[in-house]
Motif scaffolding. Structure first.
Motif, mmCIF file in Angstrom:
data_model
loop_
_atom_site.group_PDB
_atom_site.id
_atom_site.type_symbol
_atom_site.label_atom_id
_atom_site.label_comp_id
_atom_site.label_asym_id
_atom_site.label_seq_id
_atom_site.Cartn_x
_atom_site.Cartn_y
_atom_site.Cartn_z
ATOM 1 N N ASP A 65 0.812 -1.220 0.000
ATOM 2 C CA ASP A 65 0.000 0.000 0.000
ATOM 3 C C ASP A 65 0.841 1.264 0.000
ATOM 4 N N THR A 66 2.144 1.135 -0.299
ATOM 5 C CA THR A 66 3.055 2.273 -0.156
ATOM 6 C C THR A 66 3.844 2.527 -1.438
ATOM 7 N N ILE A 67 4.005 3.807 -1.746
ATOM 8 C CA ILE A 67 4.962 4.249 -2.765
ATOM 9 C C ILE A 67 6.165 4.806 -2.021
ATOM 10 N N TYR A 68 7.334 4.274 -2.338
ATOM 11 C CA TYR A 68 8.564 4.671 -1.657
ATOM 12 C C TYR A 68 9.360 5.659 -2.514
ATOM 13 N N ILE A 69 9.889 6.670 -1.859
ATOM 14 C CA ILE A 69 10.827 7.595 -2.504
ATOM 15 C C ILE A 69 12.192 7.309 -1.904
ATOM 16 N N LYS A 70 12.983 6.535 -2.636
ATOM 17 C CA LYS A 70 14.325 6.208 -2.153
ATOM 18 C C LYS A 70 15.236 7.421 -2.358
ATOM 19 N N MET A 71 15.878 7.894 -1.284
ATOM 20 C CA MET A 71 16.766 9.057 -1.355
ATOM 21 C C MET A 71 18.129 8.709 -0.792
ATOM 22 N N ASP A 72 19.169 9.192 -1.450
ATOM 23 C CA ASP A 72 20.499 9.155 -0.847
ATOM 24 C C ASP A 72 20.590 10.254 0.210
ATOM 25 N N ASP A 73 21.462 10.054 1.188
ATOM 26 C CA ASP A 73 21.534 11.032 2.274
ATOM 27 C C ASP A 73 22.250 12.318 1.871
ATOM 28 N N ASP A 74 22.916 12.338 0.701
ATOM 29 C CA ASP A 74 23.573 13.561 0.263
ATOM 30 C C ASP A 74 22.787 14.275 -0.841
ATOM 31 N N VAL A 75 21.468 14.091 -0.852
ATOM 32 C CA VAL A 75 20.605 14.949 -1.662
ATOM 33 C C VAL A 75 20.441 16.255 -0.883
ATOM 34 N N LEU A 76 21.026 17.320 -1.391
ATOM 35 C CA LEU A 76 21.080 18.582 -0.639
ATOM 36 C C LEU A 76 20.060 19.612 -1.106
ATOM 37 N N TRP A 77 19.339 19.301 -2.145
ATOM 38 C CA TRP A 77 18.281 20.200 -2.629
ATOM 39 C C TRP A 77 17.355 19.396 -3.526
ATOM 40 N N PHE A 78 16.055 19.644 -3.422
ATOM 41 C CA PHE A 78 15.141 19.172 -4.459
ATOM 42 C C PHE A 78 13.964 20.125 -4.558
ATOM 43 N N SER A 79 13.425 20.233 -5.740
ATOM 44 C CA SER A 79 12.361 21.195 -6.020
ATOM 45 C C SER A 79 11.091 20.806 -5.273
ATOM 46 N N ASP A 80 10.248 21.790 -5.015
ATOM 47 C CA ASP A 80 9.007 21.542 -4.283
ATOM 48 C C ASP A 80 8.108 20.534 -4.989
ATOM 49 N N ASP A 81 8.189 20.470 -6.313
ATOM 50 C CA ASP A 81 7.321 19.549 -7.052
ATOM 51 C C ASP A 81 8.016 18.258 -7.451
ATOM 52 N N ALA A 82 9.198 17.992 -6.895
ATOM 53 C CA ALA A 82 9.931 16.773 -7.276
ATOM 54 C C ALA A 82 9.159 15.518 -6.869
ATOM 55 N N ILE A 83 8.720 15.435 -5.612
ATOM 56 C CA ILE A 83 7.976 14.255 -5.156
ATOM 57 C C ILE A 83 6.642 14.132 -5.889
ATOM 58 N N PRO A 84 5.831 15.195 -5.998
ATOM 59 C CA PRO A 84 4.601 15.067 -6.779
ATOM 60 C C PRO A 84 4.839 14.602 -8.206
ATOM 61 N N HIS A 85 5.904 15.067 -8.834
ATOM 62 C CA HIS A 85 6.160 14.677 -10.224
ATOM 63 C C HIS A 85 6.508 13.193 -10.353
ATOM 64 N N VAL A 86 7.429 12.694 -9.527
ATOM 65 C CA VAL A 86 7.828 11.292 -9.691
ATOM 66 C C VAL A 86 6.687 10.346 -9.323
ATOM 67 N N VAL A 87 5.891 10.716 -8.306
ATOM 68 C CA VAL A 87 4.756 9.871 -7.920
ATOM 69 C C VAL A 87 3.692 9.889 -9.009
ATOM 70 N N THR A 88 3.358 11.079 -9.518
ATOM 71 C CA THR A 88 2.342 11.185 -10.569
ATOM 72 C C THR A 88 2.765 10.452 -11.828
ATOM 73 N N THR A 89 4.025 10.569 -12.205
ATOM 74 C CA THR A 89 4.514 9.875 -13.399
ATOM 75 C C THR A 89 4.490 8.368 -13.197
ATOM 76 N N LEU A 90 4.825 7.909 -11.984
ATOM 77 C CA LEU A 90 4.784 6.476 -11.695
ATOM 78 C C LEU A 90 3.359 5.934 -11.838
ATOM 79 N N LEU A 91 2.383 6.640 -11.290
ATOM 80 C CA LEU A 91 1.003 6.174 -11.349
ATOM 81 C C LEU A 91 0.400 6.344 -12.744
ATOM 82 N N SER A 92 0.892 7.326 -13.496
ATOM 83 C CA SER A 92 0.391 7.546 -14.861
ATOM 84 C C SER A 92 0.974 6.560 -15.864
ATOM 85 N N ASN A 93 2.017 5.833 -15.450
ATOM 86 C CA ASN A 93 2.661 4.851 -16.323
ATOM 87 C C ASN A 93 2.714 3.513 -15.580
#
Length: 465
Positions: A204-232
């Protein structure tokens, strides 16, 4: 008839004649002044008064008055015209304001219009592969910002702890204790298969695997990857578009997202004293263009002779860009961009420049996901369903398994969502050189100014930078 009667009759006739002439003259005057009469008697076409010679009296005429326009001056006509034009212009303007709609914006590379809605049939969990507190201290601001309670998409942040450093473990445990959405999982034997299968496989879970040295990501990064995953639904997983990726550096270079930067030729050492707030590259020294062709001791492949030097910005021209480390970049997972800290540094400075200039759309390759076609790609920030993890066969090299082996075996492509932007700090061979720059401080400065809450500001780590 007596003489007196004759004289009286003559006088009366003369007076009637004069009255007739006076009326005729008056009518002619009315005609000249703009008055108009319509003559209905058709027996005479020339005169206005006709005397009936047979009866000796004036024949009665029938006249009708029509619309008359009095004579006016040119100035009066001009005033009338101006008033009418002004009223017409006001009416047209009001109509345009009532029905006008803004034209669509010109097309650009950021043509994404997909509506992104939080899926209610999945939990969304960030799984941070944790080992270094100095990096996660900055990442913490972004994780908190993206929690659902703060308007984000994350239900939970799980730190997969795989380090023996007691201070690193103690630090993250203290962080977790402050936030109910933060949890910890202790990786016992550090085997990649064990991490994915044991800690990232709930259906029941979508996982966002992150490395610990991700020092910046855009506000819409998580919405985009999740939406693209579900749309494909036929896809295996979806990666964000990573700054400092061995493959991505070449794409960003050809997308005109990279700016020319070089270590300063003045042997100026990095100053970390302002690392709490400063991040804008416009404040950096300008590199003297005439020295770019003969920089002493510069080694593009490793940049060893420039570790610890301050970097400078150059005038943004194609000629200058070809004098910088990025010119050696290739589309190769084990090419120069995997080992060269100088290529990595230039990519990070370029991201900061694009953040300052509001030109992140330079990184967008398409509004459709990029299909890796069984080619390898770094997995620094990846969305995947727990149900997919259950059927994966992951061995020692999880990056190769997720992007090459499993997509080919299962016929499920690994996708790259180029509108989801993240910054990955360094690979192993790049680490010492990158830490010799001021980039960690600049990322911290950006987070402090733009992301972190007022009570969660970040400070430099003693002995780490």
């Amino acid at each position: 008839m007596t003489k007196d009667d004759y004289e009286q009759s003559s006088l009366l006739s003369t007076m009637q004649h004069h009255q007739s002439l006076h009326k005729t003259a008056s009518q002619d005057s009315d005609m000249e002044s703009g008055s108009s009469l319509t003559q209905l008697n058709d027996e005479d076409d020339d005169g206005w008064m006709v005397k009936d010679s047979t009866k000796g009296r004036a024949r009665s005429k029938d006249y009708r008055f029509t619309l008359t326009i009095p004579q006016t001056s040119f100035r009066t006509h001009l005033a009338y015209g101006a008033t009418i034009f002004a009223l017409f212009f006001i009416a047209v303007t009001l109509l345009r304001m009532a029905f006008w709609r803004a034209p669509p914006p010109p097309p650009s590379r950021s043509i994404a219009t997909t509506t992104m809605v939080i899926p209610h049939n999945y939990r969304i969990q960030a799984s941070v592969f944790y080992g270094r507190r100095a990096y996660v201290d900055i990442l913490d601001c972004y994780l908190q910002r993206n929690l659902k309670k703060n308007g984000g998409w994350l239900d939970e942040v799980n730190f997969l702890i795989h380090t023996d450093d007691e201070e690193d473990v103690a630090w993250v445990e203290e962080l977790i204790s402050q936030h109910p959405e933060f949890t910890a999982s202790y990786v016992v034997d550090w085997k990649w298969a064990q991490i994915w299968k044991r800690h990232m496989s709930r259906s029941d879970t979508i996982y966002i695997k992150m490395d610990d040295d991700v020092l910046w990501f855009s506000d819409d990064a998580i919405p985009h990857v999740v939406t693209t995953l579900l749309s494909n639904p036929s896809s295996l997983a979806v990666s964000a578009n990573a700054i400092n990726s061995p493959e991505g550096n070449w794409l960003h270079y050809h997308q005109d997202a990279i700016h020319p930067f070089l270590p300063t030729p003045f042997n100026t050492s990095v100053n970390h004293s302002n690392s709490l707030t400063e991040w804008r590259t416009s404040s950096m020294l300008s590199y003297p263009t005439h020295l770019a062709d003969r920089y002493p001791g510069w080694n593009f492949s490793t940049g060893v002779n420039s570790i610890g030097l301050e970097w400078s910005r150059m005038e943004r021209t194609s000629r200058n860009l070809h004098k910088t480390p990025i010119a050696l970049g290739t589309y190769d997972p084990f090419g120069p961009a995997w080992t060269s800290w100088a290529i990595a540094a230039q990519q990070h400075y370029s991201l900061l420049a694009n953040l300052e200039d509001h030109t992140l759309d330079r990184y967008y390759i398409s509004d459709r996901p990029w299909n890796m076609q069984y080619g390898r790609y770094s997995i620094n920030f990846v969305a995947i369903k727990g149900s997919t993890v259950q059927v994966l066969d992951i061995h020692g090299d999880d990056e190769s398994d997720l992007t090459e082996a499993m997509p080919k075996k299962l016929g499920k492509p690994f996708l790259l969502e180029t509108r989801a932007l993240v910054s990955h700090f360094s690979f192993g061979p790049q680490a010492s050189g990158i830490l010799g720059t001021d980039l960690l401080g600049r990322y911290r400065g950006f987070a402090n100014e733009m992301v972190c809450e007022s009570g969660n500001k970040k400070f430099p780590w003693s002995g780490f930078e």
